[in-house]
Design a protein around this motif. Structure first.
Motif, PDB file in Angstrom:
ATOM      1  N   VAL A  42       0.931 -11.047 -23.544  1.00 43.48           N
ATOM      2  CA  VAL A  42       2.224 -10.528 -23.098  1.00 43.48           C
ATOM      3  C   VAL A  42       2.926 -11.636 -22.315  1.00 43.48           C
ATOM      4  CG1 VAL A  42       3.348  -8.818 -21.620  1.00 43.48           C
ATOM      5  CG2 VAL A  42       1.344  -8.171 -22.981  1.00 43.48           C
ATOM      6  N   PRO A  43       4.147 -12.002 -22.651  1.00 44.55           N
ATOM      7  CA  PRO A  43       4.846 -13.042 -21.901  1.00 44.55           C
ATOM      8  C   PRO A  43       4.979 -12.678 -20.415  1.00 44.55           C
ATOM      9  CG  PRO A  43       5.981 -12.590 -23.958  1.00 44.55           C
ATOM     10  CD  PRO A  43       4.926 -11.533 -23.810  1.00 44.55           C
ATOM     11  N   SER A  44       5.017 -13.704 -19.579  1.00 40.20           N
ATOM     12  CA  SER A  44       4.956 -13.497 -18.133  1.00 40.20           C
ATOM     13  C   SER A  44       6.093 -12.659 -17.582  1.00 40.20           C
ATOM     14  CB  SER A  44       4.916 -14.853 -17.420  1.00 40.20           C
ATOM     15  OG  SER A  44       6.062 -15.615 -17.732  1.00 40.20           O
ATOM     16  N   GLU A  45       7.238 -12.650 -18.261  1.00 42.86           N
ATOM     17  CA  GLU A  45       8.359 -11.862 -17.735  1.00 42.86           C
ATOM     18  C   GLU A  45       8.096 -10.357 -17.777  1.00 42.86           C
ATOM     19  OE1 GLU A  45       9.832 -13.277 -21.915  1.00 42.86           O
ATOM     20  OE2 GLU A  45       8.549 -14.027 -20.283  1.00 42.86           O
ATOM     21  N   GLN A  85       3.298 -16.764 -32.372  1.00 41.22           N
ATOM     22  CA  GLN A  85       4.216 -16.003 -33.212  1.00 41.22           C
ATOM     23  C   GLN A  85       4.320 -14.578 -32.702  1.00 41.22           C
ATOM     24  OE1 GLN A  85       2.355 -16.441 -37.017  1.00 41.22           O
ATOM     25  NE2 GLN A  85       0.645 -15.068 -36.536  1.00 41.22           N
ATOM     26  N   PRO A  86       5.463 -13.923 -32.933  1.00 39.99           N
ATOM     27  CA  PRO A  86       5.588 -12.516 -32.537  1.00 39.99           C
ATOM     28  C   PRO A  86       4.516 -11.682 -33.218  1.00 39.99           C
ATOM     29  CG  PRO A  86       7.728 -13.437 -33.115  1.00 39.99           C
ATOM     30  CD  PRO A  86       6.700 -14.445 -33.541  1.00 39.99           C
ATOM     31  N   TYR A  87       3.930 -10.768 -32.468  1.00 39.19           N
ATOM     32  CA  TYR A  87       2.827  -9.956 -32.987  1.00 39.19           C
ATOM     33  C   TYR A  87       3.173  -8.471 -32.984  1.00 39.19           C
ATOM     34  CZ  TYR A  87      -2.074  -8.562 -33.663  1.00 39.19           C
ATOM     35  OH  TYR A  87      -3.255  -8.037 -34.139  1.00 39.19           O
ATOM     36  N   HIS A  88       3.809  -8.017 -31.908  1.00 37.82           N
ATOM     37  CA  HIS A  88       4.137  -6.595 -31.784  1.00 37.82           C
ATOM     38  C   HIS A  88       5.184  -6.451 -30.679  1.00 37.82           C
ATOM     39  CE1 HIS A  88       3.674  -2.255 -31.781  1.00 37.82           C
ATOM     40  NE2 HIS A  88       3.381  -2.264 -30.500  1.00 37.82           N
ATOM     41  N   ARG A  89       5.919  -5.383 -30.748  1.00 33.98           N
ATOM     42  CA  ARG A  89       6.839  -5.044 -29.665  1.00 33.98           C
ATOM     43  C   ARG A  89       6.917  -3.530 -29.560  1.00 33.98           C
ATOM     44  NH1 ARG A  89      12.798  -7.544 -28.202  1.00 33.98           N
ATOM     45  NH2 ARG A  89      13.072  -6.331 -26.284  1.00 33.98           N
ATOM     46  N   ASP A  90       6.807  -3.022 -28.321  1.00 38.46           N
ATOM     47  CA  ASP A  90       6.995  -1.596 -28.085  1.00 38.46           C
ATOM     48  C   ASP A  90       8.183  -1.424 -27.144  1.00 38.46           C
ATOM     49  OD1 ASP A  90       6.014  -2.091 -25.470  1.00 38.46           O
ATOM     50  OD2 ASP A  90       3.972  -1.557 -26.048  1.00 38.46           O
ATOM     51  N   GLN A  91       8.376  -0.227 -26.619  1.00 47.29           N
ATOM     52  CA  GLN A  91       9.555   0.016 -25.794  1.00 47.29           C
ATOM     53  C   GLN A  91       9.469  -0.651 -24.428  1.00 47.29           C
ATOM     54  OE1 GLN A  91       8.190   4.452 -25.543  1.00 47.29           O
ATOM     55  NE2 GLN A  91       9.705   4.181 -23.929  1.00 47.29           N
ATOM     56  N   PHE A  92       8.294  -1.153 -24.066  1.00 47.18           N
ATOM     57  CA  PHE A  92       8.095  -1.742 -22.745  1.00 47.18           C
ATOM     58  C   PHE A  92       7.929  -3.260 -22.757  1.00 47.18           C
ATOM     59  CE2 PHE A  92       6.128   2.547 -22.663  1.00 47.18           C
ATOM     60  CZ  PHE A  92       7.013   3.159 -21.789  1.00 47.18           C
ATOM     61  N   ARG A  93       7.239  -3.804 -23.792  1.00 40.94           N
ATOM     62  CA  ARG A  93       6.858  -5.210 -23.729  1.00 40.94           C
ATOM     63  C   ARG A  93       6.837  -5.854 -25.114  1.00 40.94           C
ATOM     64  NH1 ARG A  93       1.265  -5.256 -20.304  1.00 40.94           N
ATOM     65  NH2 ARG A  93       0.488  -4.168 -22.154  1.00 40.94           N
ATOM     66  N   GLU A  94       6.789  -7.184 -25.101  1.00 37.33           N
ATOM     67  CA  GLU A  94       6.546  -7.959 -26.299  1.00 37.33           C
ATOM     68  C   GLU A  94       5.103  -8.480 -26.262  1.00 37.33           C
ATOM     69  OE1 GLU A  94       9.332 -11.146 -26.401  1.00 37.33           O
ATOM     70  OE2 GLU A  94      11.091  -9.829 -26.423  1.00 37.33           O
ATOM     71  N   TYR A  95       4.572  -8.750 -27.445  1.00 33.11           N
ATOM     72  CA  TYR A  95       3.225  -9.296 -27.585  1.00 33.11           C
ATOM     73  C   TYR A  95       3.293 -10.439 -28.592  1.00 33.11           C
ATOM     74  CZ  TYR A  95       2.232  -4.636 -25.700  1.00 33.11           C
ATOM     75  OH  TYR A  95       2.237  -3.482 -24.936  1.00 33.11           O
ATOM     76  N   HIS A  96       2.745 -11.573 -28.225  1.00 33.16           N
ATOM     77  CA  HIS A  96       2.717 -12.728 -29.103  1.00 33.16           C
ATOM     78  C   HIS A  96       1.262 -13.070 -29.416  1.00 33.16           C
ATOM     79  CE1 HIS A  96       6.749 -13.948 -27.011  1.00 33.16           C
ATOM     80  NE2 HIS A  96       6.908 -12.947 -27.855  1.00 33.16           N
ATOM     81  N   GLN A  97       1.057 -13.812 -30.500  1.00 31.37           N
ATOM     82  CA  GLN A  97      -0.301 -14.240 -30.865  1.00 31.37           C
ATOM     83  C   GLN A  97      -0.338 -15.741 -31.065  1.00 31.37           C
ATOM     84  OE1 GLN A  97      -2.122 -13.095 -34.678  1.00 31.37           O
ATOM     85  NE2 GLN A  97      -3.994 -12.620 -33.547  1.00 31.37           N
ATOM     86  N   CYS A  98      -1.343 -16.370 -30.469  1.00 29.39           N
ATOM     87  CA  CYS A  98      -1.554 -17.802 -30.619  1.00 29.39           C
ATOM     88  C   CYS A  98      -2.016 -18.100 -32.042  1.00 29.39           C
ATOM     89  CB  CYS A  98      -2.589 -18.286 -29.611  1.00 29.39           C
ATOM     90  SG  CYS A  98      -2.977 -20.052 -29.751  1.00 29.39           S
ATOM     91  N   THR A  99      -1.461 -19.136 -32.640  1.00 25.14           N
ATOM     92  CA  THR A  99      -1.838 -19.497 -34.004  1.00 25.14           C
ATOM     93  C   THR A  99      -3.101 -20.344 -34.051  1.00 25.14           C
ATOM     94  OG1 THR A  99      -0.372 -21.428 -33.924  1.00 25.14           O
ATOM     95  CG2 THR A  99       0.541 -19.385 -34.822  1.00 25.14           C
ATOM     96  N   ARG A 100      -3.635 -20.745 -32.890  1.00 23.80           N
ATOM     97  CA  ARG A 100      -4.880 -21.513 -32.874  1.00 23.80           C
ATOM     98  C   ARG A 100      -6.078 -20.652 -32.489  1.00 23.80           C
ATOM     99  NH1 ARG A 100      -5.368 -27.186 -29.752  1.00 23.80           N
ATOM    100  NH2 ARG A 100      -5.049 -25.903 -27.885  1.00 23.80           N
TER     101      ARG A 100
END
Length: 216
Positions: free
Chosen positions: A38-41, A17-32
């Motif tokens: 940070v996604p590979s892109e 699920q989405p966890y955080h986003r700043d001006q440079f990157r996205e951060y997701h969190q595993c639900t397990r």
């Protein structure tokens, strides 16, 4: 809008699920396993990553660097048998921790993807592996950690030093995410999942040192 979260690079679970986003990157969190990633892109190229590491000024004679590493070395030494042989994985250009452990009678091998890239040492087996400020850089943490775990003898220990996620609220202002080479972020919950996956004994020392021990 945040992109669609992908599978977890640690436990391979498909639900994140989405966890955080700043001006440079996205951060997701595993639900397990609760890993934040940070996604590979948004990952740097290998060339850019190495150039960033070369900005660091850690030296073998740096007393401040030694004090920093002592946070891991001191509790690790209390867990080692005399003459236990180890690997410093991700030692960087100045393998000071390996020197510190050798000073206490522990033969050490060293490896670093960019600065000590002799992969032949990774075919050996060790009584312990230590990895300080490394796991947060791993694009494929499960592949690397499984490889290290398989290199540790029965009764041996994997010692990791990394800052831990405390809460989503504190994450947004956390200095640790400002480093563009940091792409995964563990919490105590994540290490509990990993310990369960390996049937390992888990111990925390202070705020940022983790020990995972193989059954004897």
């Amino acid at each position: 809008m945040a992109g669609q979260p992908g599978s977890c690079p640690l436990c391979r679970h498909q639900a994140a699920q989405p966890y955080h986003r700043d001006q440079f990157r996205e951060y997701h969190q595993c639900t397990r396993c609760a890993l934040v990633f940070v996604p590979s892109e948004f990952h740097l190229s290998a060339q850019a990553e190495k150039a960033y590491y070369e900005l660091h000024e850690n030296h073998l004679e740096d007393a401040g660097y030694r004090r920093f590493l002592q946070r891991c070395a001191t509790p690790l030494l209390s867990r080692l048998a005399p003459g236990a042989r180890g690997l410093d994985f991700g030692c960087g250009p100045a393998p000071l921790l390996a020197r510190m452990l050798e000073e206490h009678g522990h033969p050490m091998a060293i490896y670093d993807l960019f600065f000590q890239p002799d992969t032949s040492v990774l075919d050996d087996r060790f009584d312990f592996v230590v990895s300080t400020e490394v796991v947060e850089h791993l694009a494929d943490p499960m592949a690397t950690l499984e490889m290290l775990w398989c290199r540790i003898n029965a009764g041996g220990v994997l010692a990791i030093m990394t800052k831990l996620v405390a809460s989503q609220e504190r994450f947004a202002s956390w200095h640790y995410i400002r480093d563009p080479t940091h792409v995964i972020f563990f919490s105590r919950e994540t290490f509990r999942w990993l310990a369960g996956h390996w049937s390992a004994k888990l111990e925390f020392s202070g705020n940022d040192v983790i020990f995972l021990s193989r059954p004897a």
